[in-house]
Write a protein that holds these residues in place. Structure first.
Motif, short mmCIF file in Angstrom:
data_model
loop_
_atom_site.label_atom_id
_atom_site.label_comp_id
_atom_site.label_asym_id
_atom_site.label_seq_id
_atom_site.Cartn_x
_atom_site.Cartn_y
_atom_site.Cartn_z
N ASP A 89 1.98 3.66 -5.08
CA ASP A 89 1.74 4.92 -5.71
C ASP A 89 0.24 4.98 -5.87
N GLY A 90 -0.57 4.39 -5.04
CA GLY A 90 -2.03 4.16 -5.22
C GLY A 90 -2.51 3.62 -6.36
N ASP A 132 0.85 -1.36 -0.08
CA ASP A 132 -0.08 -0.07 0.04
C ASP A 132 0.86 1.29 -0.02
#
Lengths: 362, 362
Positions: free
Chosen positions: B60-61, B56
Motif C-alpha cells: 500500500d505504498g 511493491d
C-alpha cells in the motif's frame, strides 16, 4: 519514582543493593535504598552478630536486609576437613600448577579457613543471628529457603526473597512461601541462569503474584526504568557497588577494583569454577586457565569453592589485576570510576526520573 | 508512541520487523511498522526481483527494507561445488549418521541447492535488485557492508543498518558510514554475541551518534517500552513473526511452528552449527546431537551452512518438531499462538502505550 516496594519496606527508591560489605549496605540504606548484606563470608555467627550490631548503629534507623546461601538441593554438612577428602588430588594439583604458572606466590603460612557459609548449618546460624536484629528482608541466593526458615522469618515480620533464573523456579519459590522473587538474568554477576533479564523479568512477573525485582544488567537509570517497564517493582543490584568508596573502605582489594574499572561488558564469563554452579565472573588469566584443555571439570557445590578458597586468598594477596577471581555482571563495562554510594544512588535516581519523563513525552 | 525513527522512515510505530517471508514483511509495513525482507534464501537474483515486485504491489505504498548477509571478514567466493571440496568427509559422515539416528529420512531425489546468499557476489546481486526497488533500508546481518555498497545505497537515498553485538562493533560500523545500528543482544535469535540487550543497548547508544534499534528479547509492549527506556529509537524484532498466519501462508513449515509454540525461553541454544558463527537456535534433538562428545567442531562460514543445507531440507521434509533446525531467540517462550501480523502489531502498540502511561504514573 515510587513503586509498591517503597511502601513495603519504607524506602525512598525501589533499589535493593546486595553487597558483602557492611559499609556499602549501610550506605545504600542511608541513601534511600534497601541495603542487603551478604552473609556467606561469615563462618562464625558471632562475627556476623557484631557486624549487624554495627549496621544497627549506622543505618539511621533505615531498613536493611541480609542474604544467606542455602542451596535448595544440596543440604551438605560436615567440617571443611571432612569435605576436603572428597576433593580429587588431580584438582588440587591443577590449582597449584596454575597458580605457579600465573605467578601467584604462596601465602606465608597464614592460610585462612574456607568459606563455610554454603553449609546449611552455617546458613541457619546466619538466619538465627539476623532474626535477632531488625532486618526487614532475608534473601536466599540459591532459591527457596527451607519451609521452617520461611515460617520463622514470617513470625518475625521479616519478608523472604529468593533468586530465580526461570519462571518455573519463581513459581516453585512462591509456592513455598517466598514473598519476593529476584529475577536474575543471564547478564548478572554470580550465580545465574541462561535466560536474559529482558526476557526473564516479564515472564516471572506474569508467572507469580508477588513483587519481582529485576537483577542482571542494572547500573544506570535507563536500566532501572527498563526494569520497571518490564513489570518489575524494583531492581536488585550487586556488581555496581563494588566500585564504591565504601567497598574499598570495607574490604580493600584494590587490584580487584582496578581490574573491574578496566573491564568491558565482554570481559566476563559464566563458569562453574567459583562454586560448582554456573556463576558469572570477571574474565581473567585465572578463568582462562580453567577453560584450557588440561583443566579438570569443576567439582559440585560445595567442594569447588573449598578447592579454590586457598587460591582465592593467594590471588587476593598477590594484588595482580590480571588473575583476579571475582563474581561480577556484564554491567562491569559501565563501572569506570570509584564513587561514593550516595553519589551512585543520586545518579541512578536522577537518570531514572529523567528517563521516565522522556518516555512520558513519547 | 513516536520516536525519530517514525519520521525517518515515515512509519507509524518504531517497530522494525525482520522476516524471510514477503507476506510477513508486507503485513508489517501495512500495519505501520517497517517490514524488512531477509534475502539470504534467494540464490537467484531474478527470484528476489519478482518477490520485491510483489512487495511493491502489496505494501500500500508503505516503506519497507531488505536484509542482506555480507560477512565483513569472509569475502568468500566460488561455486557450491568448489566449496564442497573443503568440507571434511568426517563432518559429512557425522551429519548422515545423526540424521539416520534421529529418524530423518533421505529426500526422494529432489536435493535442493544450498544457500548461497552468504557469498559476496550473491549478496551484491541482492543489493543491485533492491536498489531497483523503492526500498528505504538495506540492513546487513553481519556488520558493515563494503564502503561502495554503503555509498551506492546513499546515492539512492537508502539508509544502511548493521547489526552489532558490542559497542566497539557499533563504532566501527558508524565509522564506515552505517546510518542505523541494530544492537543485537545475547538473547536474540540467529547470529548473536555474548552481551545481553539490557547491557548492550545503552552502551551502543552512548557509543554512537546514530539511531539505535534494540534487538533480542522483544515480543511484548513491555519489552518495547524497556528498549525505549534503554535509549533505543525503536526495536528490531525477528523471531516473533515466525508465529504468524502470514508466515505459515508464505513458507509453510508447520512442524517448525509447532515446535516453536511448545518451547520455553530456556529451550534455545547458542551454537555455531547453523552457519559457522555463533547463532541462537531452537534447542532440539538436532542441536543436542552436535553437543555430544562424538560431534565434530562446526566448520567456518560459509562451509558449515553448506554442510547442513541438505540436512535442513531433509529435516524440514520430515515434519518432526523434535528435530527442527531453526534460528529463534529466547522470546520463543512468549510465542504461544499463531496470530495475524496486524493482531501482533496492535497488541504490541497497545501494551507499549499502556506501559508508557504506567511509567508516567511513577
Amino acid at each position: 519514582m515510587r513503586t509498591s516496594l517503597c511502601d513495603t519496606f519504607g524506602i525512598e527508591h525501589p533499589i535493593v543493593g546486595f553487597t558483602p560489605s557492611e559499609h556499602v549496605a549501610a550506605a545504600i540504606s542511608r541513601a534511600g535504598g534497601l541495603g542487603v548484606l551478604g552473609c556467606v563470608r561469615f563462618n562464625d555467627a558471632a562475627e556476623l552478630a557484631k557486624v549487624l550490631d554495627w549496621m544497627d548503629g549506622n543505618t539511621d534507623g533505615r531498613p536493611y536486609g541480609v542474604d544467606v546461601v542455602m542451596p535448595a538441593n544440596v543440604p551438605t554438612e560436615g567440617q571443611a576437613v571432612d569435605l576436603d577428602k572428597l576433593i580429587p588430588q588431580g584438582h588440587k594439583d591443577f590449582v597449584e600448577r596454575t597458580l605457579l604458572r600465573l605467578g601467584v606466590p604462596p601465602l606465608a603460612g597464614e592460610a585462612r579457613a574456607g568459606v563455610l557459609g554454603w553449609l546449611h548449618s552455617v546458613a541457619r546460624s546466619h538466619v538465627d543471628v539476623a532474626l535477632d536484629h531488625p532486618v526487614k528482608l532475608i534473601a536466599n541466593a540459591l532459591g527457596s529457603p527451607p519451609p521452617d526458615v520461611i515460617e520463622r522469618a514470617h513470625e518475625h515480620g521479616v519478608l523472604v526473597a529468593a533468586l530465580a533464573g526461570t519462571a518455573e523456579h519463581a513459581r516453585r519459590h512462591v509456592g513455598q512461601g517466598v514473598d519476593i522473587v529476584v529475577a536474575q538474568g543471564y547478564e548478572a554477576g554470580g550465580h545465574t541462569g541462561e535466560v536474559a533479564t529482558m526476557v526473564l523479568v516479564p515472564e516471572i512477573v506474569d508467572a507469580v503474584d508477588v513483587p519481582v525485582l529485576a537483577a542482571g544488567g542494572v547500573g544506570s537509570g535507563r536500566q532501572v526504568a527498563a526494569a520497571l517497564a518490564l513489570g518489575a517493582d524494583g531492581v536488585w543490584m550487586g556488581s555496581y557497588w563494588l566500585a564504591t568508596d565504601e567497598y574499598t573502605q570495607s574490604l580493600g582489594e584494590s587490584a580487584m577494583q582496578r581490574a573491574l574499572l578496566g573491564a568491558t561488558s565482554s570481559d566476563t564469563v559464566r563458569t562453574r569454577i567459583y562454586t560448582g554452579k554456573p556463576a558469572r565472573l570477571l574474565k581473567t588469566r585465572w578463568t582462562d586457565a580453567w577453560a584450557e584443555p588440561d583443566a579438570p571439570e569443576p567439582l559440585p557445590m560445595p567442594l569447588q569453592n573449598l578447592l579454590v578458597t586457598d587460591a582465592h586468598n593467594r590471588i587476593q594477596r598477590s594484588a595482580d589485576p590480571t588473575v583476579v577471581s571475582m563474581p561480577v555482571g556484564q554491567i562491569v563495562g559501565r563501572m569506570t570510576e570509584v564513587r561514593s554510594v550516595a553519589d551512585v544512588m543520586a545518579t541512578l535516581v536522577a537518570e531514572t526520573e529523567a528517563t521516565l519523563t522522556r518516555l512520558g513525552g513519547l
